[in-house]
Scaffold this active site. Structure first.
Site, PDB file in Angstrom:
ATOM      1  N   LYS A 138      -8.955  -6.595  -6.454  1.00 31.30           N
ATOM      2  CA  LYS A 138      -8.949  -6.747  -4.997  1.00 31.30           C
ATOM      3  C   LYS A 138     -10.349  -6.498  -4.465  1.00 31.30           C
ATOM      4  O   LYS A 138     -10.939  -5.443  -4.691  1.00 31.30           O
ATOM      5  CB  LYS A 138      -7.957  -5.770  -4.361  1.00 31.30           C
ATOM      6  N   ARG A 153       0.010   4.256  -0.726  1.00 34.98           N
ATOM      7  CA  ARG A 153      -0.742   5.385  -0.157  1.00 34.98           C
ATOM      8  C   ARG A 153      -1.017   6.549  -1.095  1.00 34.98           C
ATOM      9  O   ARG A 153      -1.567   7.559  -0.664  1.00 34.98           O
ATOM     10  CB  ARG A 153      -0.039   5.921   1.097  1.00 34.98           C
ATOM     11  N   HIS A 191       1.722   4.030   8.289  1.00 28.24           N
ATOM     12  CA  HIS A 191       1.023   5.171   8.893  1.00 28.24           C
ATOM     13  C   HIS A 191       2.057   5.932   9.721  1.00 28.24           C
ATOM     14  O   HIS A 191       3.055   5.360  10.174  1.00 28.24           O
ATOM     15  CB  HIS A 191      -0.118   4.715   9.808  1.00 28.24           C
ATOM     16  N   ASP A 196       2.523  -6.875   2.881  1.00 29.89           N
ATOM     17  CA  ASP A 196       1.366  -6.053   3.252  1.00 29.89           C
ATOM     18  C   ASP A 196       1.848  -4.731   3.838  1.00 29.89           C
ATOM     19  O   ASP A 196       1.347  -4.251   4.863  1.00 29.89           O
ATOM     20  CB  ASP A 196       0.445  -6.797   4.215  1.00 29.89           C
ATOM     21  N   HIS A 238       0.873  -1.178   0.000  1.00 29.66           N
ATOM     22  CA  HIS A 238       0.000   0.000   0.000  1.00 29.66           C
ATOM     23  C   HIS A 238       0.909   1.226   0.000  1.00 29.66           C
ATOM     24  O   HIS A 238       1.438   1.607   1.045  1.00 29.66           O
ATOM     25  CB  HIS A 238      -0.897   0.005   1.240  1.00 29.66           C
ATOM     26  N   ALA A 280      -5.067   0.749  11.268  1.00 31.25           N
ATOM     27  CA  ALA A 280      -4.463  -0.578  11.160  1.00 31.25           C
ATOM     28  C   ALA A 280      -3.453  -0.595  10.027  1.00 31.25           C
ATOM     29  O   ALA A 280      -3.679  -0.031   8.958  1.00 31.25           O
ATOM     30  CB  ALA A 280      -5.534  -1.633  10.923  1.00 31.25           C
ATOM     31  N   HIS A 302      -9.552  -9.741   0.553  1.00 36.01           N
ATOM     32  CA  HIS A 302      -9.308  -9.491   1.974  1.00 36.01           C
ATOM     33  C   HIS A 302     -10.419 -10.239   2.700  1.00 36.01           C
ATOM     34  O   HIS A 302     -11.573  -9.802   2.720  1.00 36.01           O
ATOM     35  CB  HIS A 302      -9.355  -7.993   2.278  1.00 36.01           C
ATOM     36  N   HIS A 336      -3.148 -12.397   3.075  1.00 38.98           N
ATOM     37  CA  HIS A 336      -2.750 -12.417   4.491  1.00 38.98           C
ATOM     38  C   HIS A 336      -3.484 -13.470   5.336  1.00 38.98           C
ATOM     39  O   HIS A 336      -4.181 -13.140   6.303  1.00 38.98           O
ATOM     40  CB  HIS A 336      -2.869 -11.028   5.131  1.00 38.98           C
ATOM     41  N   ASN A 368      -6.677   0.646  -2.248  1.00 37.37           N
ATOM     42  CA  ASN A 368      -7.463   1.339  -1.228  1.00 37.37           C
ATOM     43  C   ASN A 368      -6.776   2.591  -0.699  1.00 37.37           C
ATOM     44  O   ASN A 368      -6.687   2.810   0.504  1.00 37.37           O
ATOM     45  CB  ASN A 368      -7.813   0.395  -0.078  1.00 37.37           C
TER      46      ASN A 368
END
Length: 427
Positions: free
Chosen positions: A145, A65, A297, A293, A63, A309, A179, A222, A95
């Protein structure tokens, strides 16, 4: 672009089949020969004595971002982190705050990444309850996804009807990755326990049932429990095309680490019991991919009242796995399968994942017995790791991307724009 010859001489070459002494001859972007005692007039020689050559790793779940959350990562910082961690190709999830869930968003993200990425990259398309048509039309996505449970961002397809429509309509020759946490279960059990294993068990069972009914390929992201592996093993025994991945945080941490790490151990799905952690190791031969994964953050966000998360992982995954090799828990050929050969084959990435003639010269040179501490010079913008300070054996000395040095002894050499969009070859 590199146009000359380079000869990587005197090291060990790791393949899915074994490890052997050998040289690697590179011409431009390509590997042209692998074997003992190679000769090439005029070649630049890279002496690799004491080093192991691995295929550049392929991270099938990151990710980065962007667009929308560049304060914690972007395509440049994320792909620099990838190269520092031995990855030459990353597959980015949809996402972000501006989700990759329309044809225009996919095209804009691809253009953005082309300008900023330092390593090669692929892009997922994100499922919504209303975009079945665009999902089937998008050209160049590595897969679809589908979030069966809520996660960072607002991509969620929680109800059976819309899940089924995506399973039924998405092209059969492409990967549909889930997911697998059941949203109703997440909410039902939230007062007892945060996302208990039953949430994953229910979602995996439903996804497998939908794959069986629609006759399509399914990839479970995952996996974190033995029960999920049980369901996947049974599905495979029945002839279904189901693959799966595990993360380094589920392999190297468990819920007992939460007291020490606090919000830095918060991820979806959560850390599991020591028994589930051990099951992942004992049954690693049932797993197709280890994927980071990577989900950064900021520390400020993580220390807030509602910490998000996700944890970063691009720079720590390969060193952790190399430490497992040094400790005898994992073999080098198995590591190559999990981090390069299998993800490249599963997502049909042309010329990626192996050290062999006809493949891109994507190479990571490793010093196996060198001990180092994780997290001392992180390139990820978020600047922290749940593995901060952990000592491991195995150091990434040099990373070569399509024939050119991209990282040497910690110095990153690949500029933004060096990375290329990778798209699946026709089935």
């Amino acid at each position: 672009m590199s146009t000359g010859l380079r000869l990587l001489r005197g090291g060990l070459v790791a393949t899915p089949e074994g490890v052997m002494p050998g040289d690697i001859l590179v011409q431009g972007e390509w590997i042209v020969a692998v074997g003992p005692d190679l000769e090439a007039s005029g070649a630049t020689v890279v002496h690799c004595g004491g080093l192991v050559a691995l295929p550049g790793a392929v991270d099938a779940h990151v990710h980065l971002r962007e667009p929308g959350a560049e304060h914690k990562e972007d395509f440049t910082t994320g792909t620099r982190a990838a190269l520092a961690g031995g990855y030459t190709t990353v597959l980015d999830m949809p996402n972000s705050p501006v989700p990759t869930s329309s044809l225009s968003a996919f095209a804009a993200k691809a253009d953005l990444a082309r300008a900023k990425a330092c390593c090669d990259f692929g892009l997922f398309f994100g499922a919504t309850p209303a975009n079945m048509g665009e999902a089937t039309e998008v050209a160049g996505a590595v897969g679809l996804k589908l979030y069966m449970g809520s996660s960072t961002g607002d991509l969620l397809v929680a109800d059976l009807a819309h899940q089924y429509r995506h399973f039924a309509s998405y092209p059969r020759d492409r990967i549909l990755a889930v997911h697998a946490e059941d949203e109703e279960a997440v909410r039902t059990f939230s007062e007892e326990e945060r996302r208990p294993p039953i949430c994953a068990e229910l979602a995996v069972a439903r996804a497998i049932a939908l794959a069986r009914r629609t006759g399509r390929r399914l990839h479970v992201c995952h996996v974190s429990t033995a029960a999920e592996l049980d369901a996947i093993r049974l599905a495979r025994a029945q002839g279904l095309a189901v693959t799966c991945e595990v993360t380094p945080h589920h392999l190297f941490l468990n819920r007992t680490d939460e007291a020490r790490l606090g919000p830095l151990a918060l991820m979806n799905p959560p850390l599991r019991s020591p028994e589930d952690q051990e099951a992942l190791w004992e049954r690693l031969d049932e797993v197709d991919i280890v994927a980071s994964d990577h989900a950064p953050h900021t520390l400020e966000e993580k220390s807030g009242s509602l910490p998000p998360a996700g944890v970063p992982g691009l720079e720590t995954t390969l060193p952790l796995l190399l430490d497992a090799v040094a400790g005898g828990r994992l073999s080098l050929p198995h590591l190559v399968r999990l981090t390069a050969a299998r993800p490249a084959a599963l997502y049909r990435l042309p010329h990626k994942g192996r050290l062999a003639p006809g493949y891109h010269a994507d190479i990571a040179l490793i010093e196996l017995q060198s001990e180092t501490a994780l997290g001392t010079d992180l390139k990820t913008k978020c600047g922290w790791s749940p593995f901060q300070g952990r000592r491991v054996r195995g150091r990434i000395v040099r990373v070569i991307l399509r024939g050119e040095d991209a990282m040497v002894e910690g110095e990153l050499l690949a500029d933004p724009g060096r990375g290329r969009l990778v798209t699946p070859r026709p089935s």
